[in-house]
Design an enzyme around this catalytic site. Structure first.
Site, mmCIF file in Angstrom:
data_model
loop_
_atom_site.group_PDB
_atom_site.id
_atom_site.type_symbol
_atom_site.label_atom_id
_atom_site.label_comp_id
_atom_site.label_asym_id
_atom_site.label_seq_id
_atom_site.Cartn_x
_atom_site.Cartn_y
_atom_site.Cartn_z
ATOM 1 C CE LYS A 104 -8.536 -0.398 8.855
ATOM 2 N NZ LYS A 104 -7.227 -0.919 8.397
ATOM 3 C CE1 TYR A 148 -10.558 1.548 6.836
ATOM 4 C CE2 TYR A 148 -11.477 3.174 8.347
ATOM 5 C CZ TYR A 148 -10.389 2.588 7.738
ATOM 6 O OH TYR A 148 -9.123 3.039 8.029
ATOM 7 C CG ASP A 208 -0.211 0.424 -3.876
ATOM 8 O OD1 ASP A 208 -1.277 -0.128 -4.229
ATOM 9 O OD2 ASP A 208 -0.176 1.346 -3.046
ATOM 10 C CB ILE A 235 -3.829 10.535 8.736
ATOM 11 C CG1 ILE A 235 -3.753 9.445 9.807
ATOM 12 C CG2 ILE A 235 -2.432 10.965 8.309
ATOM 13 C CD1 ILE A 235 -3.045 8.184 9.350
ATOM 14 N N GLY A 280 -0.260 4.851 -1.173
ATOM 15 C CA GLY A 280 -1.338 5.519 -0.460
ATOM 16 C C GLY A 280 -0.848 6.646 0.429
ATOM 17 C CD GLN A 281 -3.728 10.465 4.429
ATOM 18 O OE1 GLN A 281 -4.364 9.539 4.938
ATOM 19 N NE2 GLN A 281 -4.006 11.736 4.656
ATOM 20 N N GLY A 290 0.832 -1.195 0.000
ATOM 21 C CA GLY A 290 0.000 0.000 0.000
ATOM 22 C C GLY A 290 0.868 1.247 0.000
#
Length: 323
Positions: free
Chosen positions: A148, A144, A34, A174, A11-12, A8
Site C-alpha cells: 500500500k 499488505y 472480478d 471497514i 469484494g466487501q 474487485g
C-alpha cells in the site's frame, strides 16, 4: 456521461460501491468485474477478468468506453502474510496495469480517472498512533502495508510524471453487514456481531484495549464517491488521503452491543493479528480530506451498532470466527 469499471466488484467494498454508483450514474453505466464467472450481487453488466491480464483489462475499457476505473482487487493483511509473493504481485502489478492503461489514454487525449484504495496498514510502529497525521513516518511491517505504501508513491508518481488523474483513500477498518468477516485484522468488528446474533460469546483475537480507526460502509462509500466526484483542482494529495470515521476498541464495541443485546459476553485471546494491529494508528487526522473535498463522517458507534444488529445475516460459527 461517465462509464465506470469496478474491478474487485465481488469484494466487501466493491459490491456496495457498484450499487451506489449505479444509483448515481445508472446501472447500464457501471460494469462490475472480478475473477469469478458471475456477479452474485445482480450487477447489470459483469465481466470475468483478472486485473493482472493487462490486455484483457484494456480491451474491456475500450469496449465499454470506460472513463473511470476503481481498482479494488487485492489480498488483505492476514491473507497477505500467508502468501506474501502472491499479495505483492496482485496488489502491485494490478495497480501498475491500471496506471499504465491510464497513462496511455491520458497521452492520447482520452483521460481515465482512477481510484485505488490504500489503507492504515501503510503506517507502522514509527508512525504517531494518536491522530496520525496526513504526512508522517510510514514504516509498514506487513506485505499488505508495504504494497500500500509503494502503491501510494506510484499513484503520486503517475500523476506528477504523466498527469494521470489518480485518487486514493487510506481506509480505516471497514465494517459492513453485507459481507462476512474476511482476511483483515480489523474484521473482528464484523465477526463480533455474528456471534452476538447467535447468542454466543465472542472470543476476540485482539486485546480489549486495542484502539483502531474504523468506518461504517455507508460512510466509506460516500467518501470514495465524493473524492472521485471532486474537481481535479481540489485534489491536492495524489498519494492517499487519511479518512476517519470513528475509533473504538473491542471492549467499547462489546459494551455498545451489550446495551442492545443484554447478556452479550466477550473474551480475549490475542493471536498473531495483535502484532499487526499494534503497529497501526489509534485514530487519524483527516483535516486534509475535510478541507480539500468537504469530507465529513456521519455515523457514530451507537448508530453503527443499531444498524449492524438489525441487518447482519448470520453466518455459521466457524465462518464467524474468520478474520
Amino acid at each position: 456521461m461517465e462509464r465506470i469499471l469496478v474491478i474487485g466488484a465481488n469484494g466487501q467494498i466493491g459490491n456496495e460501491l457498484v450499487v451506489a454508483l449505479a444509483l448515481q450514474h445508472g446501472a447500464d453505466n457501471v460494469i462490475a468485474a472480478d475473477l469469478g464467472p458471475r456477479n452474485p450481487f445482480g450487477a447489470a453488466h459483469y465481466e470475468a477478468i483478472d486485473v493482472l491480464d493487462r490486455r484483457l483489462v484494456a480491451r474491456i475499457i475500450d469496449t465499454y468506453g470506460i472513463t473511470q476505473v476503481y481498482q479494488l482487487a487485492a489480498l488483505l493483511s492476514v491473507t497477505g502474510e500467508q502468501e506474501p509473493l502472491k499479495a505483492w504481485s496482485l496488489n502491485m502489478d494490478g495497480l501498475l496495469n491500471i496506471l499504465e492503461i491510464a497513462r496511455e489514454r491520458t497521452a492520447a487525449g482520452r483521460p481515465l480517472r482512477v481510484f485505488w484504495p490504500s489503507s492504515i496498514a501503510a503506517f507502522g510502529p514509527g508512525s504517531p498512533q494518536d491522530n496520525t497525521p496526513q504526512q508522517t513516518v510510514m514504516d509498514p511491517t506487513t506485505i499488505y502495508g508495504i504494497s500500500k505504501l509503494a502503491g501510494e508513491r506510484l499513484c503520486a508518481y503517475y500523476f506528477s510524471k504523466y498527469g494521470v488523474d489518480v485518487r486514493s483513500i487510506r481506509y480505516p477498518g471497514i465494517i459492513s453487514f453485507r459481507s462476512p468477516p474476511g482476511g483483515g485484522t480489523t474484521d473482528y468488528a464484523i465477526a463480533i456481531f455474528h456471534a452476538a446474533l447467535r447468542d454466543e460469546p465472542y472470543h476476540c483475537y485482539l486485546s480489549a484495549d486495542t484502539m483502531l480507526p474504523m468506518i461504517y460502509m455507508p460512510d466509506a462509500i460516500r467518501a470514495t464517491i465524493a473524492l472521485m466526484d471532486a474537481p481535479a483542482e481540489r485534489i491536492a494529495i495524489r498519494a492517499a488521503y487519511n479518512v476517519a470515521g470513528l475509533s473504538f476498541n473491542p471492549a467499547q464495541l462489546a459494551e455498545a452491543i451489550g446495551q442492545q443485546r443484554p447478556g452479550f459476553e466477550i473474551s480475549y485471546a490475542p493471536d498473531a493479528r495483535q502484532a499487526i494491529a499494534d503497529t497501526w494508528p489509534h485514530s487519524l487526522d483527516d483535516a486534509a480530506a475535510r478541507s480539500d473535498w468537504d469530507w465529513q463522517p456521519r455515523i457514530d458507534l451507537a448508530a453503527l451498532v443499531t444498524d449492524m444488529l438489525a441487518n447482519v445475516v448470520v453466518v455459521p460459527r466457524e465462518l464467524g470466527q474468520v478474520a
